[in-house]
Design a protein around this motif. Structure first.
Motif, mmCIF file in Angstrom:
data_model
loop_
_atom_site.group_PDB
_atom_site.id
_atom_site.type_symbol
_atom_site.label_atom_id
_atom_site.label_comp_id
_atom_site.label_asym_id
_atom_site.label_seq_id
_atom_site.Cartn_x
_atom_site.Cartn_y
_atom_site.Cartn_z
ATOM 1 N N ALA A 76 -1.667 47.883 15.566
ATOM 2 C CA ALA A 76 -2.333 46.910 14.699
ATOM 3 C C ALA A 76 -1.542 46.634 13.425
ATOM 4 N N GLN A 77 -0.967 47.676 12.827
ATOM 5 C CA GLN A 77 -0.238 47.482 11.569
ATOM 6 C C GLN A 77 0.991 46.605 11.772
ATOM 7 N N ALA A 78 1.719 46.819 12.844
ATOM 8 C CA ALA A 78 2.904 46.008 13.123
ATOM 9 C C ALA A 78 2.518 44.547 13.360
ATOM 10 N N LEU A 79 1.419 44.331 14.074
ATOM 11 C CA LEU A 79 0.966 42.963 14.321
ATOM 12 C C LEU A 79 0.525 42.308 13.017
ATOM 13 N N ALA A 80 -0.209 43.037 12.188
ATOM 14 C CA ALA A 80 -0.653 42.503 10.900
ATOM 15 C C ALA A 80 0.541 42.154 10.012
ATOM 16 N N ASP A 81 1.534 43.033 9.976
ATOM 17 C CA ASP A 81 2.741 42.770 9.176
ATOM 18 C C ASP A 81 3.460 41.517 9.656
ATOM 19 N N GLU A 82 3.540 41.354 10.976
ATOM 20 C CA GLU A 82 4.209 40.166 11.535
ATOM 21 C C GLU A 82 3.422 38.903 11.212
ATOM 22 N N ILE A 83 2.120 38.964 11.283
ATOM 23 C CA ILE A 83 1.287 37.804 10.943
ATOM 24 C C ILE A 83 1.481 37.430 9.478
ATOM 25 N N LEU A 84 1.501 38.411 8.585
ATOM 26 C CA LEU A 84 1.719 38.130 7.165
ATOM 27 C C LEU A 84 3.106 37.539 6.919
ATOM 28 N N ARG A 85 4.120 38.065 7.589
ATOM 29 C CA ARG A 85 5.477 37.545 7.437
ATOM 30 C C ARG A 85 5.568 36.086 7.888
ATOM 31 N N ASP B 205 -0.017 24.821 2.965
ATOM 32 C CA ASP B 205 0.929 24.942 1.864
ATOM 33 C C ASP B 205 0.426 25.912 0.799
ATOM 34 N N GLN B 206 -0.823 26.297 0.866
ATOM 35 C CA GLN B 206 -1.390 27.294 -0.040
ATOM 36 C C GLN B 206 -1.292 28.708 0.523
ATOM 37 N N GLY B 207 -0.746 28.848 1.726
ATOM 38 C CA GLY B 207 -0.565 30.161 2.338
ATOM 39 C C GLY B 207 -1.775 30.670 3.092
ATOM 40 N N ILE B 208 -2.668 29.785 3.467
ATOM 41 C CA ILE B 208 -3.862 30.168 4.215
ATOM 42 C C ILE B 208 -3.604 29.943 5.704
ATOM 43 N N PRO B 209 -3.670 31.016 6.503
ATOM 44 C CA PRO B 209 -3.461 30.832 7.945
ATOM 45 C C PRO B 209 -4.633 30.065 8.557
ATOM 46 N N VAL B 210 -4.319 29.060 9.351
ATOM 47 C CA VAL B 210 -5.361 28.270 9.998
ATOM 48 C C VAL B 210 -5.363 28.461 11.508
ATOM 49 N N GLU B 211 -4.278 29.015 12.040
ATOM 50 C CA GLU B 211 -4.222 29.311 13.468
ATOM 51 C C GLU B 211 -3.241 30.459 13.700
ATOM 52 N N ILE B 212 -3.689 31.448 14.450
ATOM 53 C CA ILE B 212 -2.854 32.598 14.791
ATOM 54 C C ILE B 212 -2.919 32.766 16.308
ATOM 55 N N THR C 88 0.839 -1.196 0.000
ATOM 56 C CA THR C 88 0.000 0.000 0.000
ATOM 57 C C THR C 88 0.869 1.239 0.000
ATOM 58 N N ARG C 89 0.374 2.234 -0.693
ATOM 59 C CA ARG C 89 1.091 3.512 -0.734
ATOM 60 C C ARG C 89 0.742 4.330 0.496
ATOM 61 N N PRO C 90 1.690 5.171 0.948
ATOM 62 C CA PRO C 90 1.399 6.018 2.103
ATOM 63 C C PRO C 90 0.286 7.003 1.762
ATOM 64 N N GLN C 91 -0.542 7.288 2.734
ATOM 65 C CA GLN C 91 -1.618 8.253 2.555
ATOM 66 C C GLN C 91 -1.059 9.665 2.658
ATOM 67 N N VAL C 92 -1.411 10.495 1.701
ATOM 68 C CA VAL C 92 -1.004 11.892 1.715
ATOM 69 C C VAL C 92 -2.160 12.698 2.288
ATOM 70 N N PRO C 93 -1.918 13.473 3.348
ATOM 71 C CA PRO C 93 -3.005 14.255 3.926
ATOM 72 C C PRO C 93 -3.532 15.279 2.921
ATOM 73 N N ALA C 94 -4.801 15.627 3.043
ATOM 74 C CA ALA C 94 -5.427 16.578 2.128
ATOM 75 C C ALA C 94 -4.830 17.971 2.264
ATOM 76 N N VAL C 95 -4.389 18.317 3.455
ATOM 77 C CA VAL C 95 -3.826 19.637 3.714
ATOM 78 C C VAL C 95 -2.527 19.460 4.495
ATOM 79 N N THR C 96 -1.512 20.204 4.082
ATOM 80 C CA THR C 96 -0.244 20.189 4.789
ATOM 81 C C THR C 96 -0.070 21.539 5.464
ATOM 82 N N VAL C 97 0.287 21.525 6.741
ATOM 83 C CA VAL C 97 0.454 22.777 7.485
ATOM 84 C C VAL C 97 1.825 22.814 8.149
#
Length: 113
Positions: free
Chosen positions: A45-54, A27-34, A2-11
């Protein structure tokens, strides 16, 4: 066999140096937990937003590299992985280093030749 199962989403997760802000993204660049500590509000707020995006960008790069490894283990040929634009582990490390250099600037007083 059997081949290894690849998860639907990689984080993957990335944190700032002090560990006060952590972002988990796909892996698509969508944040799922902050997560961030209350003290981060003092920078605005701007500094926090910039850090989250980085950190989201960093997490996505690491997740894409992890995705490549999972697909390779499942038998996907290297040429297909390259065409999908999934970075190798070394390419991901190089890109993360480049992002760090761009973010922090020169870290030494010595000139690079």
């Amino acid at each position: 066999m059997t081949r290894p199962q690849v998860p639907a989403v990689t984080v993957a997760a990335s944190s700032n140096r002090s560990g006060t802000v952590t972002v988990q993204a796909t892996d698509q660049g969508i944040p799922v937990e902050i997560r961030f500590e209350r003290g981060e509000y003092r920078y605005g707020a701007q500094a926090l937003a910039d850090e989250i995006l980085r950190l989201t960008k960093r997490s996505a790069i690491a997740a894409r590299s992890r995705r490549r490894e999972q697909l390779a283990e499942a038998g996907v040929p290297e040429t297909v992985l390259d065409r999908l634009g999934l970075p190798t582990r070394q390419a991901a490390v190089d890109e993360l280093d480049r992002l760090d250099d761009a973010d922090t600037g020169q870290t030494s007083w010595m000139r690079r030749s």
